[in-house]
Design a protein around this motif. Structure first.
Motif, short mmCIF file in Angstrom:
data_model
loop_
_atom_site.label_atom_id
_atom_site.label_comp_id
_atom_site.label_asym_id
_atom_site.label_seq_id
_atom_site.Cartn_x
_atom_site.Cartn_y
_atom_site.Cartn_z
N UNK A 394 -3.02 -9.60 -19.77
CA UNK A 394 -4.01 -8.53 -19.66
C UNK A 394 -3.32 -7.17 -19.66
N UNK A 395 -3.81 -6.28 -20.50
CA UNK A 395 -3.22 -4.94 -20.59
C UNK A 395 -3.93 -3.99 -19.63
N UNK A 396 -3.15 -3.24 -18.87
CA UNK A 396 -3.70 -2.24 -17.95
C UNK A 396 -3.62 -0.84 -18.54
N UNK A 397 -3.33 -0.74 -19.84
CA UNK A 397 -3.25 0.56 -20.49
C UNK A 397 -4.65 1.17 -20.66
N UNK A 398 -4.70 2.51 -20.70
CA UNK A 398 -5.97 3.19 -20.96
C UNK A 398 -6.65 3.67 -19.69
N UNK A 399 -7.83 4.28 -19.87
CA UNK A 399 -8.59 4.79 -18.73
C UNK A 399 -9.28 3.69 -17.97
N UNK A 400 -9.88 4.05 -16.82
CA UNK A 400 -10.51 3.08 -15.95
C UNK A 400 -11.66 2.35 -16.65
N UNK A 401 -12.46 3.09 -17.42
CA UNK A 401 -13.59 2.47 -18.11
C UNK A 401 -13.13 1.45 -19.13
N UNK A 402 -12.06 1.80 -19.87
CA UNK A 402 -11.55 0.88 -20.88
C UNK A 402 -10.98 -0.41 -20.24
N UNK A 403 -10.22 -0.21 -19.15
CA UNK A 403 -9.63 -1.36 -18.46
C UNK A 403 -10.72 -2.24 -17.87
N UNK A 404 -11.74 -1.61 -17.26
CA UNK A 404 -12.85 -2.36 -16.66
C UNK A 404 -13.60 -3.16 -17.72
N UNK A 406 -12.42 -4.30 -20.56
CA UNK A 406 -11.58 -5.42 -20.98
C UNK A 406 -11.61 -6.54 -19.94
N UNK A 407 -11.59 -6.15 -18.66
CA UNK A 407 -11.61 -7.14 -17.58
C UNK A 407 -12.91 -7.94 -17.59
N UNK A 408 -14.03 -7.25 -17.80
CA UNK A 408 -15.33 -7.92 -17.85
C UNK A 408 -15.36 -8.93 -18.99
N UNK A 409 -14.86 -8.53 -20.16
CA UNK A 409 -14.84 -9.43 -21.31
C UNK A 409 -13.95 -10.65 -21.03
N UNK A 410 -12.82 -10.41 -20.42
CA UNK A 410 -11.88 -11.50 -20.13
C UNK A 410 -12.51 -12.53 -19.20
N UNK A 411 -13.12 -12.04 -18.09
CA UNK A 411 -13.73 -12.95 -17.11
C UNK A 411 -14.95 -13.64 -17.71
N UNK A 412 -15.74 -12.90 -18.48
CA UNK A 412 -16.94 -13.47 -19.09
C UNK A 412 -16.56 -14.60 -20.05
N UNK A 413 -15.53 -14.36 -20.86
CA UNK A 413 -15.09 -15.38 -21.79
C UNK A 413 -14.59 -16.62 -21.04
N UNK A 414 -13.81 -16.40 -19.98
CA UNK A 414 -13.27 -17.52 -19.21
C UNK A 414 -14.38 -18.34 -18.57
N UNK A 415 -15.41 -17.64 -18.05
CA UNK A 415 -16.53 -18.34 -17.41
C UNK A 415 -17.32 -19.17 -18.43
N UNK A 416 -17.56 -18.60 -19.60
CA UNK A 416 -18.29 -19.32 -20.64
C UNK A 416 -17.49 -20.53 -21.11
N UNK A 417 -16.19 -20.33 -21.32
CA UNK A 417 -15.33 -21.44 -21.74
C UNK A 417 -15.36 -22.57 -20.71
#
Length: 456
Positions: A394-404, A406-417
């Motif tokens: 997971x990349x922590x680069x970028x502003x808070x909105x961008x990082x947030x 990406x985090x939502x997409x990552x967790x959402x994908x993991x939950x669906x999988x």
């Protein structure tokens, strides 16, 4: 399926008992003598033991006495059925006594009663005091031989004033054991005062223990009562005593032996009337050899050691504890009662729990929060070998909105999988469990490029 251990030296009798009990739905293990039975008891947690009375070597009565601390109900079988033998067996701790030839239906009835006694024990070993408050109640849960043996020691020592040393890894519940000792003691109505020697800076620890008088040092603007004095009449519990600085070890030894203290800045002697309980996750004998712990203090506190086993050695206790925590957090969060799905329970049993009961408690709290539906599924059990590796790439680069985002997409994908994996890629069932429409789930699957082969 309840596990039953049959101990019988006669081969044909042993095989008959195995057959009839297996047909009744029990998971049966057999042993031809008491020595073999003891080895089996070390490896497996049994709900009931059925043992012959007359056997070569150690007989049935000796076996009952040997296993009594484990809390396993034992049913004695004998061809020498007499009132005297029955009374002797019951006095030795046997649950009941059956004369041979054995009636399978009657044996099944007695085993059913024994299982009921085990259930009650399981609910109450637990050691719940009626007056215990919901937030600070002393609850020790378990039915494994390892925890029952130590619980028996705890019950024996609780009514006394003997110092107790609790030994165990971090997270095994040492403070819980200490509170249980207090609640089972005559001092239960008086204070229970706890202090962690590792959590308080060395320069403040002496003051926390003994208190001080006003003006005893620069910042002492008011009088302060120390923890030892606050425990007057009750129980004083020091966790991580192995981290106590050497110069305070001598002072603590004097307190234990003389039951008196002086506040800092005062010559007035204060007499103490209390009980001491100590705990550590260190090897104190090794600390003594290394010169980091006083030998005289070690012998003074090592009067009655209780070894709290790590969770990985407690077998089915993992499931019992998990169910208890599920009920607890459902009540706390005002959620409907949840059940543990078989897959979830299996995941919990497979894991080694390096953080012990504390780690299990945190895992169940998280599972109750994220669970959807009436059951906690395997995908809801987030363990380091699965769910905690999400941040590796997971990349922590970028502003808070961008990082947030990406985090939502990552967790959402993991939950669906995880849900698709659990349902065998049944999209409709997965959509129901995820609380989204079938169409939304299909869009997410396309968006995240999730395919059956991705699941291995």
């Amino acid at each position: 399926m309840h596990k039953v251990l049959v101990v019988e030296d006669n081969r044909s009798m042993r095989e008959m008992l195995f057959t009839v009990l297996s047909e009744k739905g029990y998971e049966v293990t057999t042993a031809e003598d008491a020595a073999t039975a003891l080895l089996q008891l070390k490896r497996t947690s049994f709900a009931v033991m059925v043992s012959d009375l007359q056997m070569p070597g150690m007989d049935g009565l000796q076996l009952v006495k040997k296993t009594r601390p484990m809390g396993i109900p034992c049913i004695i079988l004998t061809a020498y059925g007499s009132i005297e033998k029955a009374v002797e067996a019951i006095k030795a701790g046997a649950f009941d006594f059956i004369a041979k030839p054995v009636d399978p239906e009657y044996l099944n009835l007695i085993i059913t009663k024994a299982l009921e006694s085990t259930r009650i024990l399981r609910e109450n070993i637990v050691f719940r005091q009626a007056e215990a408050t919901a937030s600070r109640s002393a609850v020790i849960i378990g039915q494994s031989p390892e925890i029952l043996a130590e619980a028996e020691k705890l019950k024996q020592v609780a009514p006394t004033d003997t110092p107790v040393l609790l030994l165990g890894e971090s997270g095994t519940g040492k403070e819980l054991f200490a509170r249980t000792i207090h609640r089972l003691s005559p001092r239960r109505e008086s204070p229970f005062v706890a202090i962690n020697a590792a959590a308080i800076p060395e320069r403040l620890l002496e003051n926390e223990l003994f208190g001080h008088e006003k003006g005893s040092y620069t910042d002492a603007y008011t009088q302060q009562v120390g923890k030892l004095e606050l425990a007057q009449g009750g129980t004083f519990f020091m966790d991580e005593i192995g981290d106590l600085p050497l110069h305070l070890q001598g002072k603590l030894l004097r307190v234990i032996e003389e039951k008196t203290i002086h506040r800092l800045g005062s010559n007035r002697e204060i007499k103490l009337q209390l009980r001491f309980v100590f705990a550590t996750n260190r090897d104190l004998e090794a600390e003594v050899q290394a010169g980091r712990f006083r030998k005289d203090l070690f012998y003074r506190i090592h009067v009655f050691p209780i070894h709290i086993p790590p969770l990985r050695d407690r077998g089915e206790d993992v499931t019992l504890l998990a169910e208890y925590f599920v009920r607890h957090y459902c009540r706390e969060m005002n959620k409907p009662r949840l059940e543990l799905a078989p897959e979830a329970a299996a995941r919990l049993r497979r894991y080694k729990w390096p953080g012990n009961v504390r780690e299990l408690q945190n895992t169940i709290e998280r599972a109750v929060i994220i669970s959807h539906g009436p059951r906690i599924e395997g995908a809801d059990i987030v363990l380091p070998d699965r769910g905690l590796d999400l941040l590796e790439d997971f990349s922590l680069d970028g502003g808070l909105k961008q990082v947030s985002a990406r985090a939502v997409r990552l967790v959402e994908k993991a939950r669906i999988q995880a849900e698709l994996e659990r349902t065998g890629f049944n999209r409709r069932r997965a959509a129901d469990q995820l609380g989204v429409s079938y169409k939304t789930l299909l869009e997410k699957i396309r968006e995240y490029n999730i395919r059956p082969e991705n699941h291995g």
